[in-house]
Design an enzyme around this catalytic site. Structure first.
Site, short mmCIF file in Angstrom:
data_model
loop_
_atom_site.label_atom_id
_atom_site.label_comp_id
_atom_site.label_asym_id
_atom_site.label_seq_id
_atom_site.Cartn_x
_atom_site.Cartn_y
_atom_site.Cartn_z
N CYS A 97 0.93 -1.08 -0.14
CA CYS A 97 -0.03 0.05 0.00
C CYS A 97 0.93 1.38 0.02
O CYS A 97 1.46 1.79 -0.98
CB CYS A 97 -1.10 0.00 0.95
SG CYS A 97 -2.48 1.15 1.18
N HIS A 140 -3.70 -5.74 1.06
CA HIS A 140 -3.08 -5.96 2.17
C HIS A 140 -2.96 -7.36 2.75
O HIS A 140 -3.96 -7.84 3.40
CB HIS A 140 -3.54 -5.13 3.44
CG HIS A 140 -3.73 -3.58 3.22
ND1 HIS A 140 -2.28 -3.09 4.05
CD2 HIS A 140 -4.34 -2.58 2.65
CE1 HIS A 140 -2.37 -1.60 3.82
NE2 HIS A 140 -3.60 -1.50 3.18
N GLU A 172 -1.13 -8.71 5.10
CA GLU A 172 -0.97 -8.89 6.50
C GLU A 172 -2.52 -8.72 7.24
O GLU A 172 -2.72 -9.07 8.14
CB GLU A 172 -0.28 -7.73 7.14
CG GLU A 172 -0.75 -6.20 7.27
CD GLU A 172 -1.03 -5.56 6.09
OE1 GLU A 172 -0.64 -6.15 5.19
OE2 GLU A 172 -1.19 -4.50 6.11
#
Lengths: 82, 228
Positions: free
Chosen positions: B86, B203, B205
């Site tokens: 990002c 993302h 994560e």
């Protein structure tokens, strides 16, 4: 004293969604004759030198390196003596 | 393996990333403050998501001049893995480690939503735990994530097989309907020429634990770990 004004705008062909939205608002406020509004960024620079050439080269350097992203943006500037 | 996560003022995904790598995957993780130059022996460097320097000027534009970025650029030039997620992707583009730019989403809106991306190019560092063309569900959260490059650059990225991930629908079709932010070619992530630097807008994560609705992001980190 000398100073500079820098304007950074999107290159032709890069979508300017803010400009498009602003242009779209024109119809609702009764202002006629404007075909398109585009957006950009304005910067003003003050120098600690009175050397015009030095000011010019520093302005170009900061435009290239920091103020614009050459992939998507172009810039113009003027040096102003006061 | 030692993973360095760079923290800029305004980063906000560094702890999520550390949680996945350390708590879920048992790796040694160190946080690297942007003002330092020492990568402290990291085997991998991750630039996390967030709003470094408040996104002032352009996303990633100020962060790229942080002292640590000189070391990150050197580290990448030696072929070591560098991942930008990002805002980290935006920084990698601004500093020239990856080609192109990210511009404001076509809709002008901040989008926070799950998307589907396809593993477009197999890569020994980042996708060994995925199948070729596997579809992955991951969230995106950005306003400036529309990938742009001039025609020549885009052609080069495509023909060199450097598109890492593409936005698509549940059947794997990448078209304008399955393109959340008007990215050219539905591009969600790209590699550098050597394939060791990866930047992506989604993302992983935030998609690494079933509690969060998807574990599809875990494979990217597991691939990284198994490569080292």
């Amino acid at each position: 004293m000398i100073r500079a004004e820098v304007i950074v705008t999107l290159k032709d062909g890069i979508l300017d969604p803010q400009g498009k939205t602003i242009t779209g608002a024109l119809g609702g406020i009764g202002i006629e004759g404007i075909k398109e509004i585009g957006t950009g960024k304005y910067f003003h620079l003050r120098f600690n030198t009175n050397n015009l050439e030095k000011a010019r080269s520093s302005t170009e350097a900061v435009c290239e390196k920091l103020l614009s992203n050459p992939v998507i943006e172009k810039y113009t500037y003027k040096i102003i003596e006061e | 393996m030692k993973i360095g996560i760079v923290v800029f003022p305004g980063s906000n995904c560094e702890l999520d990333t550390r949680y996945v790598l350390k708590n879920l995957l048992g790796q040694e993780v160190i946080m690297l403050w942007h003002e330092q130059r020492d990568l402290e022996g990291s085997d991998v460097v991750i630039l996390p998501g967030g709003f470094s320097y408040g996104d002032y000027l352009r996303t990633g534009a100020i962060a790229r001049f942080s002292p640590i970025m000189e070391s990150v650029i050197e580290f990448a030039a030696k072929g070591n893995p560098v991942v930008g997620i990002c805002n980290g992707f935006q920084i990698l583009l601004e500093c020239g480690l990856l080609p192109g730019a990210l511009v404001t989403n076509g809709s002008l809106k901040f989008i926070s939503d799950d998307v589907i991306i396809k593993v477009e190019t197999d890569n020994p560092i980042y996708t060994s735990k995925y199948e070729s063309s596997q579809l992955l569900k991951m969230p995106i959260a950005h306003i400036g994530g529309s990938f742009f490059a001039d025609d020549d650059t885009l052609e080069e990225i495509e023909s060199d097989g450097r598109v890492a991930f593409r936005y698509c629908d549940a059947k794997g079709n990448a078209n304008s309907k399955s393109n959340p932010n008007a990215s050219l070619g539905n591009i969600a992530g790209i590699y550098n020429k050597e394939g060791n630097v990866l930047g992506l807008m989604p993302h992983p994560e935030r998609a690494s634990e079933s509690l969060l609705g998807s574990t599809d992001g875990l494979g990217l980190f597991e691939s990284l770990i198994s490569f080292n």
